[in-house]
Design a protein around this motif. Structure first.
Motif, PDB file in Angstrom:
ATOM      1  N   UNK A 355       0.802  -1.215   0.000  1.00 34.27           N
ATOM      2  CA  UNK A 355       0.000   0.000   0.000  1.00 34.27           C
ATOM      3  C   UNK A 355       0.833   1.261   0.000  1.00 34.27           C
ATOM      4  N   UNK A 356       1.876   1.307   0.836  1.00 33.53           N
ATOM      5  CA  UNK A 356       2.711   2.510   0.862  1.00 33.53           C
ATOM      6  C   UNK A 356       3.505   2.646  -0.436  1.00 33.53           C
ATOM      7  N   UNK A 357       3.859   1.518  -1.063  1.00 34.31           N
ATOM      8  CA  UNK A 357       4.518   1.592  -2.374  1.00 34.31           C
ATOM      9  C   UNK A 357       3.584   2.222  -3.402  1.00 34.31           C
ATOM     10  N   UNK A 358       2.304   1.874  -3.332  1.00 31.34           N
ATOM     11  CA  UNK A 358       1.320   2.464  -4.249  1.00 31.34           C
ATOM     12  C   UNK A 358       1.159   3.956  -3.979  1.00 31.34           C
ATOM     13  N   UNK A 359       1.173   4.343  -2.708  1.00 32.53           N
ATOM     14  CA  UNK A 359       1.058   5.761  -2.353  1.00 32.53           C
ATOM     15  C   UNK A 359       2.256   6.535  -2.899  1.00 32.53           C
ATOM     16  N   UNK A 360       3.462   6.018  -2.665  1.00 34.66           N
ATOM     17  CA  UNK A 360       4.662   6.705  -3.127  1.00 34.66           C
ATOM     18  C   UNK A 360       4.690   6.831  -4.647  1.00 34.66           C
ATOM     19  N   UNK A 361       4.266   5.794  -5.339  1.00 33.07           N
ATOM     20  CA  UNK A 361       4.243   5.851  -6.802  1.00 33.07           C
ATOM     21  C   UNK A 361       3.292   6.931  -7.286  1.00 33.07           C
ATOM     22  N   UNK A 362       2.146   7.052  -6.636  1.00 27.04           N
ATOM     23  CA  UNK A 362       1.181   8.062  -7.049  1.00 27.04           C
ATOM     24  C   UNK A 362       1.674   9.461  -6.710  1.00 27.04           C
ATOM     25  N   UNK A 363       2.306   9.609  -5.546  1.00 28.39           N
ATOM     26  CA  UNK A 363       2.837  10.919  -5.161  1.00 28.39           C
ATOM     27  C   UNK A 363       3.941  11.358  -6.122  1.00 28.39           C
ATOM     28  N   UNK A 364       4.723  10.415  -6.604  1.00 26.13           N
ATOM     29  CA  UNK A 364       5.747  10.753  -7.594  1.00 26.13           C
ATOM     30  C   UNK A 364       5.102  11.270  -8.866  1.00 26.13           C
ATOM     31  N   UNK A 365       3.981  10.672  -9.258  1.00 26.00           N
ATOM     32  CA  UNK A 365       3.260  11.157 -10.442  1.00 26.00           C
ATOM     33  C   UNK A 365       2.680  12.546 -10.209  1.00 26.00           C
ATOM     34  N   UNK A 366       2.409  12.872  -8.937  1.00 25.44           N
ATOM     35  CA  UNK A 366       1.905  14.210  -8.610  1.00 25.44           C
ATOM     36  C   UNK A 366       3.022  15.251  -8.568  1.00 25.44           C
ATOM     37  N   UNK A 367       4.272  14.801  -8.674  1.00 22.64           N
ATOM     38  CA  UNK A 367       5.381  15.732  -8.737  1.00 22.64           C
ATOM     39  C   UNK A 367       6.248  15.792  -7.498  1.00 22.64           C
ATOM     40  N   UNK A 368       5.978  14.973  -6.492  1.00 24.44           N
ATOM     41  CA  UNK A 368       6.780  14.995  -5.279  1.00 24.44           C
ATOM     42  C   UNK A 368       8.080  14.229  -5.504  1.00 24.44           C
ATOM     43  N   UNK A 369       9.144  14.698  -4.881  1.00 20.15           N
ATOM     44  CA  UNK A 369      10.401  13.967  -4.878  1.00 20.15           C
ATOM     45  C   UNK A 369      10.291  12.892  -3.801  1.00 20.15           C
ATOM     46  N   UNK A 370       9.969  11.678  -4.208  1.00 20.86           N
ATOM     47  CA  UNK A 370       9.737  10.608  -3.243  1.00 20.86           C
ATOM     48  C   UNK A 370      11.025   9.891  -2.835  1.00 20.86           C
TER      49      UNK A 370
END
Length: 526
Positions: A355-370
């Motif tokens: 689940x957290x991997x999915x969150x991080x992947x989506x946040x990266x698509x939103x432009x965050x430096x994950x």
């Protein structure tokens, strides 16, 4: 608040090129000359408060209309975000699951049906609904009875396999386990209230009829899954309430101790349940019996066969509707259910790691430096989550271009609004200031940690995003410094004053007590 179309790259570039930034994670001392930059001077003065001595405090403020960074202090420093993590979780969930996502709880059957007799097993299968209540299980049982089933020769089977079997997120503290904000996550669970506090029960302690008598203890939902060991007593009228409820570690035994005054108010607490799947199954079995459906062979846990036939189904409210109690009341259990659901949706594994991997992947698509963002849960209760105020500021900016932004913005707590489902964790903060009814922001707090991140419109009509996180604060009262930042931003752009004002509540106003720094709704203190 209306979004202006921009590129995420522009926002990242604006954060990277800030006056006074001398290198990664470092910053030259900002000017304190009010004539040169009154806003910078006022924010710098707030961050210079003695309550932050020895603490780590970061603040990033952006004008979201111009993509200009107005203030940045230690914006790239990784800190524990506490419940500001829920900003990351909720934004990712809206993209991964969609605003229309609903949790589904199904009743299915195997075996042949002859008249009112099912010659097989009846399965109760959950997908993590944190809002499902005893009344919903009762309606499911009524639907089973309406389908014509009156007798089940097999067993009632509880299926919680949609999520993995790990009940608590990594790095959660063992001493939080009895408290409702640290309940176990299960794909098949039950909430005692409309707040969605899944995996807990409400326990009411009522004074006895006279001093010395044992208090009367009741539970919602009523059940025999938890055992109450009542060792409390009724004190004299007007005496102090010293009642305490503690669930034994690894057991569903709740010790009630202390004293409650005769004629006094009912004391309410909310202990957690060990293995909440069992409580859900017990409530459903009782509801089936109430509606005339007999289970002949008892109950067990197993995975529902793929050939099982549907009998009844319950669908939760949408994710868009769920955001209100989730963010307004900072509900940890909703956060964890969403994280495991995202893991199941993206990779077929309902676990925190997936689940957290999915969150991080989506946040990266939103432009965050994950690459420097670390998440182990969805709520921020664990002490291994790390985020920066720069990352939160990028999220606040990027979210404005998403089709779900209006729903997300409305679900954030609103400063000074007394309505519990509007003001949420900010309903008693910034009352009577320029920030009241203006600031939409997510709070976050636990021992030594405080955070506030969200949106404010300044006096000139500019839409600002701000993120403040403080770690290692021991003096207390840090939330009043966050309020001072928000009020300062709300007043920004008004006619210049001869002397900058900084409204900061004194340290003596800070809450006290061993759990005073927890999120206020976790202690029912706001």
């Amino acid at each position: 608040m209306h979004a202006r179309r921009r590129t995420v790259g522009a926002a990242l570039a604006a954060l990277a090129v800030v006056a006074g930034l001398t290198g990664p994670g470092t910053q030259a001392a900002p000017s304190t000359d009010p004539a040169a930059d009154p806003l910078r001077a006022r924010l710098t003065a707030i961050l210079g408060d003695s309550r932050l001595d020895g603490a780590s405090a970061a603040l990033t403020v952006r004008d979201l209309d111009s993509d200009e960074t107005l203030f940045r202090s230690f914006g790239s420093t990784r800190l524990l975000p506490a419940s500001n993590t829920k900003l990351l979780t909720s934004a990712a969930a809206l993209d991964v699951l969609g605003p229309d996502h609903r949790f589904v709880t199904d009743v299915l059957a195997t075996g042949a049906r002859r008249g009112g007799t099912l010659r097989g097993d009846l399965y109760l299968r959950g997908t993590g609904d944190p809002t499902i209540m005893a009344a919903d299980y009762d309606r499911l049982a009524a639907d089973v009875a309406r389908s014509g089933v009156r007798s089940v020769t097999g067993r009632l089977v509880a299926d919680d396999s949609w999520f993995d079997a790990t009940p608590l997120a990594p790095f959660w503290s063992w001493d939080d386990e009895p408290y409702h904000y640290s309940a176990q996550t299960s794909a098949l669970t039950v909430a005692p209230n409309t707040d969605g506090d899944a995996g807990t029960v409400l326990v009411d302690v009522h004074p006895g009829r006279r001093p010395g008598a044992a208090p009367r203890v009741t539970m919602t939902p009523a059940n025999h899954y938890l055992h109450i060991r009542n060792r409390a007593t009724t004190g004299t009228a007007g005496s102090d309430t010293t009642v305490s409820l503690v669930r034994e570690h690894g057991r569903n035994v709740v010790d009630v101790t202390g004293s409650i005054p005769a004629g006094g108010e009912t004391y309410e607490d909310q202990p957690t349940v060990d293995r909440p799947t069992g409580l859900a199954a017990q409530l459903f079995a009782r509801a089936l019996a109430h509606h005339g459906v007999r289970i002949r062979a008892g109950a067990r846990h197993a995975v529902t066969p793929s050939a099982a036939r549907p009998v009844a189904s319950h669908r939760s409210i949408t994710l868009a509707a769920l955001l209100t109690p989730f963010l307004k009341l900072s509900n940890n259990m909703m956060a964890e259910a969403l994280v495991k659901t995202m893991g199941r949706t993206v990779s077929g594994e309902g676990s925190w790691s997936a689940g957290t991997a999915a969150v991080l992947a989506e946040l990266k698509r939103l432009g965050l430096d994950t690459s420097t963002l670390q998440l182990f849960d969805g709520s921020g209760l664990g002490r291994a989550d790390y985020a920066t105020t720069d990352q939160l500021a990028v999220l606040l900016d990027a979210a404005r271009d998403k089709p779900w932004f209006a729903t997300w913005y409305a679900a954030l707590p609103v400063a000074g609004d007394p309505d519990r489902l509007v003001g949420g964790t900010l309903r008693n903060r910034m009352v009577g200031t320029a920030a009241a009814g203006n600031v939409h922001a997510k709070t976050g707090s636990m021992t030594g940690v405080s955070a506030l991140s969200g949106y404010v419109t300044d006096a000139a009509g500019h839409h600002l995003g701000f993120a403040m996180i403080t770690n290692n604060a021991v003096a207390g009262g840090v939330s009043s410094l966050e309020d001072a930042v928000a009020v300062t931003l709300a007043e920004h752009g008004a006619a210049a004053r001869s002397t900058p004002r900084v409204r900061v509540a004194p340290a003596s106003h800070a809450p006290t007590g061993p759990r005073a720094q927890l999120e206020c709704t976790w202690t029912r203190s706001c």
